[in-house]
Design an enzyme around this catalytic site. Structure first.
Site, PDB file in Angstrom:
ATOM      1  NE  ARG A 259      -1.952 -17.971 -15.249  1.00 45.15           N
ATOM      2  CZ  ARG A 259      -2.483 -18.421 -14.115  1.00 45.15           C
ATOM      3  NH1 ARG A 259      -3.530 -18.330 -13.810  1.00 45.15           N
ATOM      4  NH2 ARG A 259      -1.659 -19.300 -13.363  1.00 45.15           N
TER       5      ARG A 259
ATOM      6  CG  ASP B 235      -5.417 -17.715 -23.276  1.00 43.63           C
ATOM      7  OD1 ASP B 235      -6.202 -16.722 -23.559  1.00 43.63           O
ATOM      8  OD2 ASP B 235      -4.267 -17.724 -23.489  1.00 43.63           O
TER       9      ASP B 235
ATOM     10  CE  LYS C 106      -0.322 -12.576 -23.547  1.00 43.43           C
ATOM     11  NZ  LYS C 106       0.028 -13.570 -22.762  1.00 43.43           N
ATOM     12  CG  ASN C 107       4.398 -15.625 -22.433  1.00 41.00           C
ATOM     13  OD1 ASN C 107       3.350 -15.094 -22.445  1.00 41.00           O
ATOM     14  ND2 ASN C 107       4.697 -16.903 -23.052  1.00 41.00           N
TER      15      ASN C 107
ATOM     16  CG  MET D 157       2.273 -28.396 -19.478  1.00 37.88           C
ATOM     17  SD  MET D 157       3.441 -27.357 -19.982  1.00 37.88           S
ATOM     18  CE  MET D 157       2.990 -26.342 -18.416  1.00 37.88           C
TER      19      MET D 157
ATOM     20  CG  ASP E 297       2.005 -20.407 -24.806  1.00 33.99           C
ATOM     21  OD1 ASP E 297       1.094 -20.860 -24.301  1.00 33.99           O
ATOM     22  OD2 ASP E 297       2.639 -19.324 -24.685  1.00 33.99           O
TER      23      ASP E 297
END
Length: 436
Positions: free
Chosen positions: A97, A121, A22-23, A342, A320
């Protein structure tokens, strides 16, 4: 609002293929805006967030052709910049995002880019300063409309290469700046750059299009600006977050699973982090084999202290997967401190695990201590709501390990990051039903 009904407590078995990352997909899809030539991308995951971005590209005027499962052709030879000022874009861009990463390519190629404050998120404040400070250093002028929460950057005379030291190793910030710098005049040096495998993939794709980027895989990138980028073919890596999710699923459900074609060389310390929890992670070619285990014991530090699992920029452990690790530890033998550095809201989902009987002490918004049950006491089924992608999959894993029937609402959050997850889980023996 969609719902999963899960009958937990069953052991699973079989093979599972990870989806495309996904990223990475969110980054490299924005690359197509840098050239009028055709770009072909394979292994694109069929998930909500990625499909939203493809929709935004289509509304921008990008010609999109689906060539097969996960394979698309893109051609950005007739871009409609007026769409950026439309109410439709304000609505679509603010819901994702990843839409922030269209700004760099648009700024580089057309001299301007706009974006509504993007969503994503609800895991705490996620600043965008790194992106726009980078654009400003490249010569762009910045403006922000507070009332409409709308960002804009313009460089009608083009961008100029420069040296910059990023205030944080932001993955999306680095990606955006690199995509802007590839068409800038002169040399751009980016220090404290993110160096995740997905960022490396982006740089390799840009070089295949004709960019001149060196230092790939390090935190010091040097970009020699070029006048033109052409088309290319690119394949997205398997999703390391999903791979980690399946490792956690196998451990929690005491299952035997094989995760296929994981691209071991791009997993970093992920396998070893799960091994620290006592999980047997075995390499078979380019597959991961997880044997069935009756128990798994958390290691201690060399001096006997309780270990801490903490997130960090790559090559540290990805944030993640901390939610997955936390859930896995609830049935481990031993204790662990989870330190989420984070994002200040990412651990707040632990109250749902505590309701299920997990022994977790939330020390503060960033730290939680987990005392494992060692399967002496199963988690209890319950009804819960998925707050974000990673917490959602963690709760789903917990529900699959609990004896009885659990309900998870707001599964759209899970669908944002995991492709056809209920079908794929049923294929390995999970009892999960999607209720619309």
């Amino acid at each position: 609002m969609g719902t999963f009904q899960i009958e937990g407590g069953h052991s699973l078995k079989g093979e599972i293929h990870p989806q495309g990352a996904k990223n990475e997909a969110l980054q490299i899809l924005c690359c197509v805006l840098l050239t009028p030539e055709e770009v072909i991308i394979e292994n694109i995951p069929d998930i909500v967030d990625v499909n939203k971005l493809i929709g935004i590209l289509g509304n921008l005027g990008v010609k999109i052709q689906k060539l097969g499962k996960g394979k698309y052709a893109f051609r950005a030879d007739d871009i409609n910049l007026k769409y950026l000022e439309s109410e439709l874009f304000k609505k679509e861009g603010s819901s994702l995002r990843g839409s922030i990463m269209i700004v760099g390519p648009l700024l580089a190629r057309f001299g301007k880019g706009y974006i509504p404050r993007p969503g994503g998120d609800k895991i705490g404040r996620r600043r965008l300063d790194t992106h726009f400070e980078g654009f400003i250093k490249l010569g762009a002028k910045f403006r922000y409309n507070k009332e409409e929460r709308f960002y804009g950057v313009e460089a009608p005379n083009g961008l100029k290469g420069t040296y910059m030291l990023l205030d944080q190793a932001s993955v999306t910030g680095t990606a955006n700046i690199v995509m802007a710098a590839v068409l800038a005049k002169g040399k751009t040096t980016v220090y404290n750059a993110a160096c995740e495998p997905y960022l490396q993939q982006l740089c390799k794709m840009l070089n295949a299009m004709g960019a001149k980027i060196s230092g790939i895989g390090s935190n010091l990138l040097v970009i020699e600006g070029v006048d033109y980028l052409g088309g290319c073919k690119h394949r997205v890596l398997p999703d390391m977050i999903e791979i980690g999710s399946w490792i956690g699923l196998a451990a929690m459900t005491q299952s035997e699973l094989t995760i296929k074609d994981v691209s071991w060389n791009d997993l970093g310390i992920i396998p070893d982090t799960f091994r620290k929890l006592g999980i047997k992670v075995k390499k078979k070619g380019d597959d991961i084999y997880i044997p069935k285990q009756k128990e798994y014991e958390i290691q201690s530090d060399m001096d006997g202290s309780i270990i801490t699992i903490a997130d960090a920029p790559w090559p540290g452990f990805t944030p993640d997967l901390l939610s997955i690790v936390l859930v896995v530890c609830t049935q481990a033998k031993g204790s662990v401190l989870i330190h989420q550095k984070m994002f200040e809201s990412r651990l707040f989902f632990v109250d749902k695990l505590i309701d299920m009987g997990a022994k977790i002490i939330l020390c503060d918004p960033h730290r939680a201590t987990v005392i494992g049950h060692n399967f002496k006491s199963a988690l209890k089924p319950t009804t819960m709501v998925s707050p974000d992608i990673r917490a959602g999959i963690s709760l789903l894993i917990a529900a699959l390990s609990a004896n009885g029937t659990s309900i998870i609402h707001n599964i759209e959050q899970i669908d944002r990051g995991y492709e056809n997850i209920d079908e794929r889980l049923r294929a390995i023996g999970a009892k999960i039903t999607r209720l619309d």
